[in-house]
Design a protein around this motif. Sequence first.
Motif, PDB file in Angstrom:
ATOM      1  N   THR A 116       0.828  -1.207   0.000  1.00  9.48           N
ATOM      2  CA  THR A 116       0.000   0.000   0.000  1.00  9.48           C
ATOM      3  C   THR A 116       0.859   1.252   0.000  1.00  9.48           C
ATOM      4  OG1 THR A 116      -1.770  -1.149   1.159  1.00  9.48           O
ATOM      5  CG2 THR A 116      -1.788   1.255   1.267  1.00  9.48           C
ATOM      6  N   ARG A 117       1.945   1.254   0.796  1.00 12.93           N
ATOM      7  CA  ARG A 117       2.815   2.428   0.853  1.00 12.93           C
ATOM      8  C   ARG A 117       3.560   2.648  -0.449  1.00 12.93           C
ATOM      9  NH1 ARG A 117       3.764   0.565   6.227  1.00 12.93           N
ATOM     10  NH2 ARG A 117       5.611  -0.565   5.535  1.00 12.93           N
ATOM     11  N   LYS A 118       3.808   1.587  -1.217  1.00  8.32           N
ATOM     12  CA  LYS A 118       4.545   1.746  -2.470  1.00  8.32           C
ATOM     13  C   LYS A 118       3.690   2.375  -3.561  1.00  8.32           C
ATOM     14  CE  LYS A 118       7.844  -2.060  -1.811  1.00  8.32           C
ATOM     15  NZ  LYS A 118       8.312  -3.375  -2.316  1.00  8.32           N
ATOM     16  N   LEU A 119       2.382   2.269  -3.456  1.00 10.64           N
ATOM     17  CA  LEU A 119       1.515   2.866  -4.451  1.00 10.64           C
ATOM     18  C   LEU A 119       1.474   4.374  -4.269  1.00 10.64           C
ATOM     19  CD1 LEU A 119      -1.484   0.357  -4.426  1.00 10.64           C
ATOM     20  CD2 LEU A 119       0.385   0.499  -6.075  1.00 10.64           C
ATOM     21  N   THR A 120       1.730   5.107  -5.336  1.00 10.10           N
ATOM     22  CA  THR A 120       1.721   6.567  -5.260  1.00 10.10           C
ATOM     23  C   THR A 120       0.290   7.086  -5.281  1.00 10.10           C
ATOM     24  OG1 THR A 120       1.784   6.819  -7.672  1.00 10.10           O
ATOM     25  CG2 THR A 120       3.905   6.612  -6.519  1.00 10.10           C
ATOM     26  N   PRO A 121       0.076   8.339  -4.818  1.00 14.39           N
ATOM     27  CA  PRO A 121      -1.267   8.920  -4.882  1.00 14.39           C
ATOM     28  C   PRO A 121      -1.850   8.920  -6.285  1.00 14.39           C
ATOM     29  CG  PRO A 121       0.119  10.231  -3.425  1.00 14.39           C
ATOM     30  CD  PRO A 121       1.006   9.204  -4.063  1.00 14.39           C
ATOM     31  N   ALA A 122      -0.994   9.163  -7.285  1.00 14.38           N
ATOM     32  CA  ALA A 122      -1.487   9.159  -8.665  1.00 14.38           C
ATOM     33  C   ALA A 122      -1.992   7.775  -9.062  1.00 14.38           C
ATOM     34  CB  ALA A 122      -0.378   9.606  -9.619  1.00 14.38           C
ATOM     35  N   THR A 123      -1.292   6.742  -8.603  1.00 15.60           N
ATOM     36  CA  THR A 123      -1.734   5.374  -8.891  1.00 15.60           C
ATOM     37  C   THR A 123      -3.077   5.093  -8.237  1.00 15.60           C
ATOM     38  OG1 THR A 123       0.579   4.641  -8.988  1.00 15.60           O
ATOM     39  CG2 THR A 123      -1.114   2.936  -8.744  1.00 15.60           C
ATOM     40  N   TRP A 124      -3.243   5.564  -6.999  1.00 13.46           N
ATOM     41  CA  TRP A 124      -4.518   5.374  -6.311  1.00 13.46           C
ATOM     42  C   TRP A 124      -5.651   6.079  -7.037  1.00 13.46           C
ATOM     43  CZ3 TRP A 124      -5.835   1.680  -3.385  1.00 13.46           C
ATOM     44  CH2 TRP A 124      -4.934   1.102  -2.492  1.00 13.46           C
ATOM     45  N   LEU A 125      -5.374   7.262  -7.591  1.00  9.41           N
ATOM     46  CA  LEU A 125      -6.412   7.978  -8.344  1.00  9.41           C
ATOM     47  C   LEU A 125      -6.844   7.174  -9.566  1.00  9.41           C
ATOM     48  CD1 LEU A 125      -5.293  11.731  -8.262  1.00  9.41           C
ATOM     49  CD2 LEU A 125      -6.993  10.574  -6.847  1.00  9.41           C
TER      50      LEU A 125
END
Length: 357
Positions: free
Chosen positions: A10-19
Amino acid sequence: MNTITQSAITRKLTPATWLVLLSLGVLIIGLADIALGSVSIPLREVAHVLSGGETHSNIWNNILINIRIPKTITAMLAGMALSVGGLQLQTLFRNPLAGPSVLGISAGASLGVATVLLASGQSVAISTLWSSGVGQGWLLVIASSAGAATVLLLILAISLRINDNIVLLIIGIMIGNVTLAVVSIWQYFSQPEQIRDYLLWTLGSVGNVANEQLRIFSFLTLLTIFITFLLSKNLNGLLLGERYARSMGIPLLPTRIGIIATTSVLVGLVTGFCGPIGFIGIAVPHLVRSLLNTSDHRWLIPACALAGALILIGCDLISQWPGQAWVLPINAITALIGSPVVIWVILHRRNLSTHFR
């Protein structure tokens, strides 16, 4: 896969990836909400209608165009509005438990709606507007926004004299109880038809917005969320305290007014059109902070909008289980989903105040 490994991923995923992931989730669950219901419609037929064509059945056309697509769009907009409004309130009061329903703002909006629904037989002016058809849409929205703004202004005025977030939270709950008590007394002296209309409204529904109203609802909601996004820098400054915000040159009074205005419009629109939908405004911001692991509102605002849309569309899908004719109150579904989310975040993070320091 253990919890530590999941947290690391979860921490490796960037905010842009989450969007991107949240956007795909909204698209998938939105298509499912449109295709599934008491009558299942093939996805290819849904795609024909969404692309401007027609299905092979006039019944399917009518269901999709007049019922399901507007309902899904309404759920998406309502989820976006409540989530972004809740995020702003938590930042404004620097309180992890702040939200439209907890602070009594939704109760204030309900009081505004009760003024229309329960006083229509007692006030000549309101009765005239109601009978003319105005009250079937925008009169409720205006009254709802006014009620929400009144309670929010009262809580904000109290917050200027009280710095304790827990005390402020208790005061908000008490204000909500007072407004609900006023509505209860009002119901006692109202006609049975008025009480029935009000009780049906309190159950919550995303299926009562007509196509004509949906256009304006969409425009106002998206415009207000965009204005909120423009306040991202100011919201980031408020998280660090008023003294730091002043040192950064952030105008505190205009920022507070902007937050009050945008939150009142968002909560008022949703409450007026869909009823008092709870838990979305408080649960989604915590879930998004946990996923993105950031306090930057430039990421939190769009992520909250997408996550709120995803969750409320999912709640709408559950409320009318595929293949069943019955429809559950959406308020019951949001409570069943929202409460465990808040509990999970509390247990997972153990200290909700981390992002408010």
